[in-house]
Scaffold this motif. Structure first.
Motif, PDB file in Angstrom:
ATOM      1  N   THR A  86       1.279  -1.400  -0.581  1.00 55.11           N
ATOM      2  CA  THR A  86       0.330   0.026  -0.350  1.00 55.11           C
ATOM      3  C   THR A  86       0.804   1.564  -0.211  1.00 55.11           C
ATOM      4  O   THR A  86       0.288   2.436  -0.660  1.00 55.11           O
ATOM      5  CB  THR A  86      -0.660   0.194   0.622  1.00 55.11           C
ATOM      6  OG1 THR A  86       0.000   0.103   2.289  1.00 55.11           O
ATOM      7  CG2 THR A  86      -1.742  -1.007   1.204  1.00 55.11           C
ATOM      8  N   TRP A  89       1.562   4.058  -3.082  1.00 60.13           N
ATOM      9  CA  TRP A  89      -0.049   5.077  -3.784  1.00 60.13           C
ATOM     10  C   TRP A  89       0.178   5.575  -2.410  1.00 60.13           C
ATOM     11  O   TRP A  89      -0.791   7.138  -2.608  1.00 60.13           O
ATOM     12  CB  TRP A  89      -0.800   3.578  -4.551  1.00 60.13           C
ATOM     13  CG  TRP A  89      -1.530   3.460  -3.627  1.00 60.13           C
ATOM     14  CD1 TRP A  89      -3.274   3.789  -2.173  1.00 60.13           C
ATOM     15  CD2 TRP A  89      -1.861   2.411  -3.516  1.00 60.13           C
ATOM     16  NE1 TRP A  89      -3.888   2.787  -1.757  1.00 60.13           N
ATOM     17  CE2 TRP A  89      -2.722   1.883  -2.505  1.00 60.13           C
ATOM     18  CE3 TRP A  89      -1.056   1.198  -3.936  1.00 60.13           C
ATOM     19  CZ2 TRP A  89      -3.677   0.331  -2.024  1.00 60.13           C
ATOM     20  CZ3 TRP A  89      -1.520  -0.416  -3.560  1.00 60.13           C
ATOM     21  CH2 TRP A  89      -2.656  -0.891  -2.508  1.00 60.13           C
ATOM     22  N   ASN A 142      -5.106  -1.611  -7.973  1.00 59.78           N
ATOM     23  CA  ASN A 142      -3.110  -1.229  -6.925  1.00 59.78           C
ATOM     24  C   ASN A 142      -1.699  -0.591  -8.566  1.00 59.78           C
ATOM     25  O   ASN A 142      -1.695  -0.100  -8.139  1.00 59.78           O
ATOM     26  CB  ASN A 142      -2.789  -2.080  -6.646  1.00 59.78           C
ATOM     27  CG  ASN A 142      -4.009  -2.708  -5.455  1.00 59.78           C
ATOM     28  OD1 ASN A 142      -4.771  -2.374  -5.336  1.00 59.78           O
ATOM     29  ND2 ASN A 142      -3.391  -3.632  -4.797  1.00 59.78           N
ATOM     30  N   LYS A 145      -3.410   2.768  -8.816  1.00 56.51           N
ATOM     31  CA  LYS A 145      -3.323   3.693  -7.794  1.00 56.51           C
ATOM     32  C   LYS A 145      -2.356   4.434  -7.710  1.00 56.51           C
ATOM     33  O   LYS A 145      -1.783   5.756  -8.120  1.00 56.51           O
ATOM     34  CB  LYS A 145      -3.722   2.542  -6.530  1.00 56.51           C
ATOM     35  CG  LYS A 145      -5.164   2.758  -6.749  1.00 56.51           C
ATOM     36  CD  LYS A 145      -5.281   2.144  -5.109  1.00 56.51           C
ATOM     37  CE  LYS A 145      -6.487   0.773  -5.119  1.00 56.51           C
ATOM     38  NZ  LYS A 145      -6.621   0.212  -3.525  1.00 56.51           N
ATOM     39  N   GLN A 146      -1.129   2.944  -7.835  1.00 58.75           N
ATOM     40  CA  GLN A 146       0.436   3.350  -8.084  1.00 58.75           C
ATOM     41  C   GLN A 146       0.726   4.749  -8.812  1.00 58.75           C
ATOM     42  O   GLN A 146       1.592   5.685  -8.721  1.00 58.75           O
ATOM     43  CB  GLN A 146       1.196   2.039  -7.746  1.00 58.75           C
ATOM     44  CG  GLN A 146       2.802   3.276  -7.295  1.00 58.75           C
ATOM     45  CD  GLN A 146       4.567   1.870  -7.650  1.00 58.75           C
ATOM     46  OE1 GLN A 146       4.699   1.288  -7.434  1.00 58.75           O
ATOM     47  NE2 GLN A 146       2.826   0.419  -7.294  1.00 58.75           N
ATOM     48  N   SER A 149      -0.497   7.821  -8.313  1.00 60.88           N
ATOM     49  CA  SER A 149       0.103   8.747  -7.318  1.00 60.88           C
ATOM     50  C   SER A 149       1.680   8.961  -7.794  1.00 60.88           C
ATOM     51  O   SER A 149       1.618   9.981  -7.817  1.00 60.88           O
ATOM     52  CB  SER A 149       0.253   7.099  -6.144  1.00 60.88           C
ATOM     53  OG  SER A 149       1.030   8.044  -5.042  1.00 60.88           O
ATOM     54  N   SER A 174      -6.138   4.993 -16.883  1.00 58.77           N
ATOM     55  CA  SER A 174      -6.286   6.224 -15.364  1.00 58.77           C
ATOM     56  C   SER A 174      -5.849   7.231 -15.434  1.00 58.77           C
ATOM     57  O   SER A 174      -5.767   7.760 -14.874  1.00 58.77           O
ATOM     58  CB  SER A 174      -5.182   4.273 -14.281  1.00 58.77           C
ATOM     59  OG  SER A 174      -5.786   3.696 -14.318  1.00 58.77           O
TER      60      SER A 174
END
Ligand code: PBG
Ligand code: ZN
Length: 320
Positions: A86, A89, A142, A145-146, A149, A174
């Motif tokens: 986790t 991100w 995921n 998300k990374q 970020s 994304s």
């Protein structure tokens, strides 16, 4: 008689007919950035390469900029790991901090980020584990998300390295949906399951704690499969296609160069660096000459871009 030696007679004619040139413009320099402070630690199996915390990294970045190296590739070493990574991100994560630090203090430097999980997961694999294997599609969520970020922190280019199917499409979509349509993706398209990554895994503290990466990284025996994978990445919108490792896979570099109308990158990996350094230290080879010849061979094979731990040394040599 056909005399090929006529064109080798002097330095000047050799310069004129030289087909391949290695330039500082081709190089990306990887950096290992560790969370915390006061870290400037030599990586034993990669002489000359260090892990830095952000408070110690300025000297290194000053050097990179003064040598006119165009880009760096960032790897983060977080202080906390968990089962899905986790931290990758977290807006306050080590890579996000590093991107902001570099863009603020070294605005001329182009910042590429490695997008993967292995340095951030407690098990050292490149994604979410299910039934003892990396589960593809939950890892994709995921990865998005990374990537977002990193983009929000200010990265110039995203380089997903996990060999998770559908990565390029997922990351592209994304980024497009979050206002980063102009951010390019350099795909680790053909990443082989290679023993040449050994020193890197020590450097980045990312060795898998069980099994290996053969269910996601490619079999070194395969060539056609590489073209298939690169075709998918090309169709999904990768801006640059990469081959990794480089030296044992120059045939693959040439395949990509001949088959795709995209810039081709190759990653001169940690084990390739370590072998040259070790033999040079023993006095068995001329390290500098072998370095130049090796990188030149990558260009000759068709690489437009070379990611290499030698970047500073090469730049110093080329500036002479
Ligand atoms: C992880 C990753 C690896 C490297 C870069 N990112 C290797 C691995 O699969 O453990 C290797 C780089 C090197 O050896 O220099 N996704
Ligand atoms: Zn990984």
């Amino acid at each position: 008689m056909n005399r090929t030696r006529r064109l080798r007679k002097s330095e000047n004619i050799r310069r004129l007919v030289q087909e391949t040139k290695l330039s500082i413009d081709d190089l990306i320099y990887p950096l290992f950035i560790e969370e915390g402070s006061g870290v400037e630690k030599e990586i034993v199996s990669m002489p000359g390469i260090k892990r830095f915390s952000l408070d110690k990294i300025s000297k290194e970045l000053d050097e990179v900029v003064s040598l006119n190296i165009p880009a760096v590739l960032l790897f983060g070493i977080p202080s906390e790991k968990d089962d899905i990574g986790t931290e990758t991100w977290n807006d306050q994560g080590i890579i996000q901090q590093a991107i902001r630090f570099i863009k603020e203090n070294y605005p001329s430097l182009y910042v590429v980020t490695d997008v993967c999980f292995c340095e951030y997961t407690s098990h050292g694999h490149c994604g979410v584990i299910h039934n003892n294997d990396v589960e593809n599609d939950s890892t994709l969520v995921n990865l998005a998300k990374q990537a977002i970020s990193h983009a929000q922190a200010g990265a110039d280019m995203i380089a997903p390295s996990g060999m998770i199917d559908g990565t390029v499409a997922m990351v592209r979509e994304s980024l497009d949906n979050t206002g980063f349509a102009e951010l390019p993706i350099m795909a680790y398209s053909i990443k082989y399951s290679s023993a040449y990554y050994g020193p890197f895994r020590d450097a980045a503290d990312s060795a898998p704690t069980f099994g290996d990466r053969r269910t996601y990284q490619m079999d070194p025996a395969n060539r056609d499969e590489g073209l298939r994978k690169a075709t998918f990445d090309d169709q999904e919108g990768a801006d640059i296609l990469m081959v990794k490792p480089a030296l044992s896979y120059l045939d693959i570099v040439r395949d990509l160069k001949n088959n795709f109308d995209r810039p081709i990158a190759c990653y001169n990996v940690s084990g390739e660096y370590a072998m040259i350094k070790a033999a040079a230290e023993k006095g068995w080879i001329d390290g500098e000459k072998v370095m130049m010849e090796t990188l030149l061979s990558m260009k000759r094979a068709g690489a437009d871009i070379i990611i290499t731990y030698f970047a500073k040394e090469v730049a110093r040599k080329l500036l002479k």
